[in-house]
Design a protein around this motif. Structure first.
Motif, PDB file in Angstrom:
ATOM      1  N   ARG A   1      -2.068   5.810  -3.810  1.00  0.00           N
ATOM      2  CA  ARG A   1      -3.498   5.557  -3.596  1.00  0.00           C
ATOM      3  C   ARG A   1      -4.179   5.070  -4.873  1.00  0.00           C
ATOM      4  O   ARG A   1      -5.128   4.284  -4.828  1.00  0.00           O
ATOM      5  CB  ARG A   1      -4.188   6.818  -3.074  1.00  0.00           C
TER       6      ARG A   1
ATOM      7  N   GLU B   1       4.078   4.158   3.357  1.00  0.00           N
ATOM      8  CA  GLU B   1       3.651   4.677   4.659  1.00  0.00           C
ATOM      9  C   GLU B   1       4.778   4.633   5.676  1.00  0.00           C
ATOM     10  O   GLU B   1       4.810   5.438   6.612  1.00  0.00           O
ATOM     11  CB  GLU B   1       2.447   3.864   5.153  1.00  0.00           C
TER      12      GLU B   1
ATOM     13  N   LYS C   1       2.192  -0.122  -0.464  1.00  0.00           N
ATOM     14  CA  LYS C   1       1.598   0.853   0.458  1.00  0.00           C
ATOM     15  C   LYS C   1       2.315   0.851   1.800  1.00  0.00           C
ATOM     16  O   LYS C   1       2.535   1.909   2.401  1.00  0.00           O
ATOM     17  CB  LYS C   1       0.106   0.545   0.630  1.00  0.00           C
TER      18      LYS C   1
ATOM     19  N   SER D   1       1.847  10.378  -2.807  1.00  0.00           N
ATOM     20  CA  SER D   1       0.793   9.662  -2.098  1.00  0.00           C
ATOM     21  C   SER D   1      -0.403   9.418  -3.009  1.00  0.00           C
ATOM     22  O   SER D   1      -1.064   8.365  -2.936  1.00  0.00           O
ATOM     23  CB  SER D   1       0.363  10.456  -0.867  1.00  0.00           C
ATOM     24  N   GLU D   2      -0.662  10.365  -3.888  1.00  0.00           N
ATOM     25  CA  GLU D   2      -1.783  10.218  -4.815  1.00  0.00           C
ATOM     26  C   GLU D   2      -1.560   9.026  -5.751  1.00  0.00           C
ATOM     27  O   GLU D   2      -2.478   8.248  -6.021  1.00  0.00           O
ATOM     28  CB  GLU D   2      -1.965  11.495  -5.626  1.00  0.00           C
TER      29      GLU D   2
ATOM     30  N   ASN E   1       6.442   7.859   4.617  1.00  0.00           N
ATOM     31  CA  ASN E   1       5.565   9.018   4.432  1.00  0.00           C
ATOM     32  C   ASN E   1       4.292   8.836   5.250  1.00  0.00           C
ATOM     33  O   ASN E   1       3.198   8.705   4.697  1.00  0.00           O
ATOM     34  CB  ASN E   1       5.213   9.189   2.953  1.00  0.00           C
ATOM     35  N   PRO E   2       4.428   8.793   6.566  1.00  0.00           N
ATOM     36  CA  PRO E   2       3.238   8.554   7.393  1.00  0.00           C
ATOM     37  C   PRO E   2       2.221   9.680   7.228  1.00  0.00           C
ATOM     38  O   PRO E   2       2.574  10.854   7.092  1.00  0.00           O
ATOM     39  CB  PRO E   2       3.800   8.512   8.820  1.00  0.00           C
ATOM     40  N   GLU E   3       0.967   9.279   7.198  1.00  0.00           N
ATOM     41  CA  GLU E   3      -0.098  10.276   7.110  1.00  0.00           C
ATOM     42  C   GLU E   3      -0.144  11.066   8.415  1.00  0.00           C
ATOM     43  O   GLU E   3      -0.038  10.492   9.507  1.00  0.00           O
ATOM     44  CB  GLU E   3      -1.449   9.586   6.881  1.00  0.00           C
ATOM     45  N   PRO E   4      -0.272  12.401   8.329  1.00  0.00           N
ATOM     46  CA  PRO E   4      -0.355  13.198   9.564  1.00  0.00           C
ATOM     47  C   PRO E   4      -1.611  12.842  10.347  1.00  0.00           C
ATOM     48  O   PRO E   4      -2.640  12.498   9.750  1.00  0.00           O
ATOM     49  CB  PRO E   4      -0.418  14.640   9.047  1.00  0.00           C
TER      50      PRO E   4
END
Length: 404
Positions: free
Chosen positions: A11, A387, A383, A7-8, A390-393
């Motif tokens: 981003r 996502e 992105k 994820s880093e 790897n959805p953000e919690p």
């Protein structure tokens, strides 16, 4: 250099998806790394509209051609009803290719075990399968892809849920409308050689106004100087973007005379005759448009560091009927090849440089506005793919503390 997608890392791409005055280039690993290429195939090439060729290549029922984009072999055909169909060319028995090259056929026969498919991809014959339990021919047809025609070009999409292409290309379509490309004519491109650099290096070079007055300095290119480049803003949700480059005189064209040698596209205005238009439909189609010739380039990735590019020419209707057309085209193409050779030399050396430990994320000139356009297009899709898996919690609400 290799990366581990995190994820880093995703981003970190945000610094490339900015205005050209503040943006930096993509990380070098985006052009060299096998893991990123695998991710990119899912993020881009299985979800976006891919240009595969021209409708004119399929003039009659039964006409077909094959291509491979991002390691997916495809066959595109006109069926008996006159419809254009696109499908995988991989036999659903043992993965043999059922079609290669181009031609005219009643259907496709796998040369390995003679499974036969219709022009629609339906399995119509499978020898000696009568003892195979629960074998259903209808369940073993060639996978079909969505097809859309746009200005004479054929686009396919592997995603059955993909949104239509044309509604997201209104700005580009308006800009190129005077060329009436659906009616334009041109010879079929020769088979493409393998290019030893990442497809994005090629796409960036096709649209780089910065190098024009430097790398190509000389009588074959000085009529389109870098300082006359323009980059119209594009809707972030659009499927393409534009670059204009003013010319020092009307009807400029890439040949030793610097002037158009072939008939001018009849719908062009004075404004269009005093500039070149570069229309970009990533990830596969770039157009370079002069008053008398349109060069189209169809990019087809093959690995993280290689790709094919089908390069074709389009001219105004009737231009090819002139007895002198082959000679004029040869003169124009000979001059253009000098420019292309300079580009290819640079592209190959850029790919070598991108593999260095000293390659870094650079900064852009204002004359590289098209690179920011490509980055914005790419990173939006990178992105979204990340996502998707790897959805953000969800952020937990903070409880208010009552009392002291």
């Amino acid at each position: 250099m290799t990366i581990t997608l995190t994820s880093e890392f995703i981003r970190s791409l945000d610094s490339s998806a900015q205005d050209v005055s503040t943006a930096e280039t993509l990380p070098p690993e985006c052009y060299t790394d096998a893991e990123f290429y695998a991710f990119e195939k899912e993020a881009i090439f299985t979800r976006e509209w891919l240009c595969v060729g021209r409708e004119s290549w399929l003039a009659e029922p039964g006409d077909y051609f094959t291509t491979t984009i991002a390691n997916e072999p495809m066959v595109v055909a006109r069926n008996r009803k006159g419809e254009i169909k696109a499908m995988s060319s991989v036999c659903q028995h043992r993965a043999m290719l059922v079609a290669e090259g181009s031609g005219n056929a009643r259907g496709f026969l796998c040369p390995y075990h003679h499974w036969a498919y219709s022009l629609d991809g339906d399995l119509v014959a499978a020898p000696a399968m009568n003892k195979t339990c629960d074998f259903d021919r209808k369940a073993h047809g060639l996978p079909n892809f969505k097809v859309e025609l746009w200005h004479g070009f054929i686009f396919v999409n592997l995603d059955a849920e993909a949104e239509p292409l044309a509604p997201r290309l209104t700005q580009v379509a308006e800009a190129i409308a005077p060329y009436d490309l659906a009616k334009a004519e041109g010879p079929r491109p020769e088979p493409a050689p393998l290019m030893a650099w990442n497809w994005k290096v090629m796409f960036e070079n096709n649209n780089d106004g910065y190098h024009a007055s430097r790398l190509h300095h000389g009588p074959l290119h000085d009529f389109v100087p870098s300082n006359l480049a323009e980059f119209p803003p594009a809707d972030p949700a659009a499927a393409g973007y534009l670059r204009y480059n003013g010319s020092t005189h009307p009807d400029a064209s890439f040949n030793a005379t610097q002037k158009a040698m072939l008939p001018i596209f009849p719908g062009l205005t004075e404004v269009e005759r005093n500039r070149l238009t570069f229309a970009n439909l990533p990830p596969t189609l770039s157009l370079v448009m002069t008053s008398d010739v349109v060069i189209y380039m169809i990019l087809r990735p093959d690995s993280p560091q290689t790709h094919y590019m089908d390069t074709g020419l389009l001219v105004a209707p009737g231009a090819m009927k002139d007895d002198a057309f082959p000679h004029k085209l040869e003169a124009m193409w000979t001059a253009t090849q000098h420019i292309i050779a300079q580009d290819f030399d640079v592209d190959a050396k850029v790919q070598i440089g991108l593999q260095s430990r000293y390659a870094k994320r650079g900064r852009y000139s204002w004359q590289e506005g098209a690179q920011a356009g490509l980055n914005n297009w790419l990173i939006r899709r990178y992105k979204a793919e990340w996502e998707r898996h790897n959805p953000e919690p969800p952020v937990k609400p903070r409880l208010a503390v009552v009392g002291g």
